[in-house]
Design a protein around this motif. Structure first.
Motif, PDB file in Angstrom:
ATOM      1  N   SER A  73     -15.832  -0.105   5.736  1.00  0.00           N
ATOM      2  CA  SER A  73     -15.879  -0.270   4.282  1.00  0.00           C
ATOM      3  C   SER A  73     -14.951   0.760   3.651  1.00  0.00           C
ATOM      4  O   SER A  73     -14.984   1.941   4.025  1.00  0.00           O
ATOM      5  N   VAL A  74     -14.129   0.306   2.712  1.00  0.00           N
ATOM      6  CA  VAL A  74     -13.130   1.192   2.109  1.00  0.00           C
ATOM      7  C   VAL A  74     -12.935   0.877   0.636  1.00  0.00           C
ATOM      8  O   VAL A  74     -13.366  -0.160   0.140  1.00  0.00           O
ATOM      9  N   VAL A  75     -12.238   1.787  -0.036  1.00  0.00           N
ATOM     10  CA  VAL A  75     -11.729   1.591  -1.390  1.00  0.00           C
ATOM     11  C   VAL A  75     -10.221   1.787  -1.309  1.00  0.00           C
ATOM     12  O   VAL A  75      -9.741   2.695  -0.618  1.00  0.00           O
ATOM     13  N   VAL A  76      -9.460   0.935  -1.991  1.00  0.00           N
ATOM     14  CA  VAL A  76      -8.011   1.120  -2.046  1.00  0.00           C
ATOM     15  C   VAL A  76      -7.753   2.315  -2.956  1.00  0.00           C
ATOM     16  O   VAL A  76      -8.055   2.282  -4.147  1.00  0.00           O
ATOM     17  N   ALA A  77      -7.233   3.406  -2.380  1.00  0.00           N
ATOM     18  CA  ALA A  77      -7.055   4.655  -3.121  1.00  0.00           C
ATOM     19  C   ALA A  77      -5.672   4.778  -3.758  1.00  0.00           C
ATOM     20  O   ALA A  77      -5.534   5.313  -4.853  1.00  0.00           O
ATOM     21  N   ALA A  78      -4.637   4.292  -3.067  1.00  0.00           N
ATOM     22  CA  ALA A  78      -3.277   4.453  -3.587  1.00  0.00           C
ATOM     23  C   ALA A  78      -2.345   3.465  -2.913  1.00  0.00           C
ATOM     24  O   ALA A  78      -2.632   2.965  -1.828  1.00  0.00           O
ATOM     25  N   LYS A  79      -1.212   3.212  -3.584  1.00  0.00           N
ATOM     26  CA  LYS A  79      -0.177   2.340  -3.043  1.00  0.00           C
ATOM     27  C   LYS A  79       1.168   3.021  -3.263  1.00  0.00           C
ATOM     28  O   LYS A  79       1.348   3.716  -4.249  1.00  0.00           O
ATOM     29  N   ARG A  80       2.099   2.799  -2.319  1.00  0.00           N
ATOM     30  CA  ARG A  80       3.444   3.330  -2.522  1.00  0.00           C
ATOM     31  C   ARG A  80       4.460   2.471  -1.784  1.00  0.00           C
ATOM     32  O   ARG A  80       4.132   1.790  -0.816  1.00  0.00           O
ATOM     33  N   GLU A  81       5.682   2.516  -2.263  1.00  0.00           N
ATOM     34  CA  GLU A  81       6.797   1.818  -1.636  1.00  0.00           C
ATOM     35  C   GLU A  81       7.794   2.854  -1.139  1.00  0.00           C
ATOM     36  O   GLU A  81       7.965   3.895  -1.764  1.00  0.00           O
ATOM     37  N   ASN A  82       8.434   2.556  -0.019  1.00  0.00           N
ATOM     38  CA  ASN A  82       9.496   3.409   0.490  1.00  0.00           C
ATOM     39  C   ASN A  82      10.740   2.537   0.608  1.00  0.00           C
ATOM     40  O   ASN A  82      10.784   1.631   1.431  1.00  0.00           O
TER      41      ASN A  82
END
Length: 84
Positions: free
Chosen positions: A4-13
């Motif tokens: 079980s998780v929560v989406v904490a952050a997103k990033r693009e490289n």
């Protein structure tokens, strides 16, 4: 493994590579540039640990910070996310 998780952050490289045109070792006839984008999502596990995994652009677009669900992964390989 499914957790079980929560989406904490997103990033693009985004990476740009410049190459001499084909057959032109001197670069006298110019260059062409290729660009590639990698997408990463950080998931927050109930224990407080964070897991950052590389995902496809499609998955990246569908995930929103704050989403709660079940993450399935194998080692460092993202398999799926099921929103709860």
């Amino acid at each position: 493994l499914t957790v079980s998780v929560v989406v904490a952050a997103k990033r693009e490289n985004i990476t740009h590579h410049q190459h001499a045109n084909v057959g032109d070792l001197s670069s006298a006839h110019g260059f062409h540039t290729t660009t590639s984008t990698s997408y990463y999502v950080t998931f927050l596990v109930e224990s407080g640990d964070r897991i950052e995994l590389c995902v496809s652009g499609t998955e990246y677009g569908m995930l929103v910070e704050g989403d709660t669900g079940r993450l399935t992964f194998q080692g460092t390989r993202y398999l799926s996310f099921e929103r709860i």
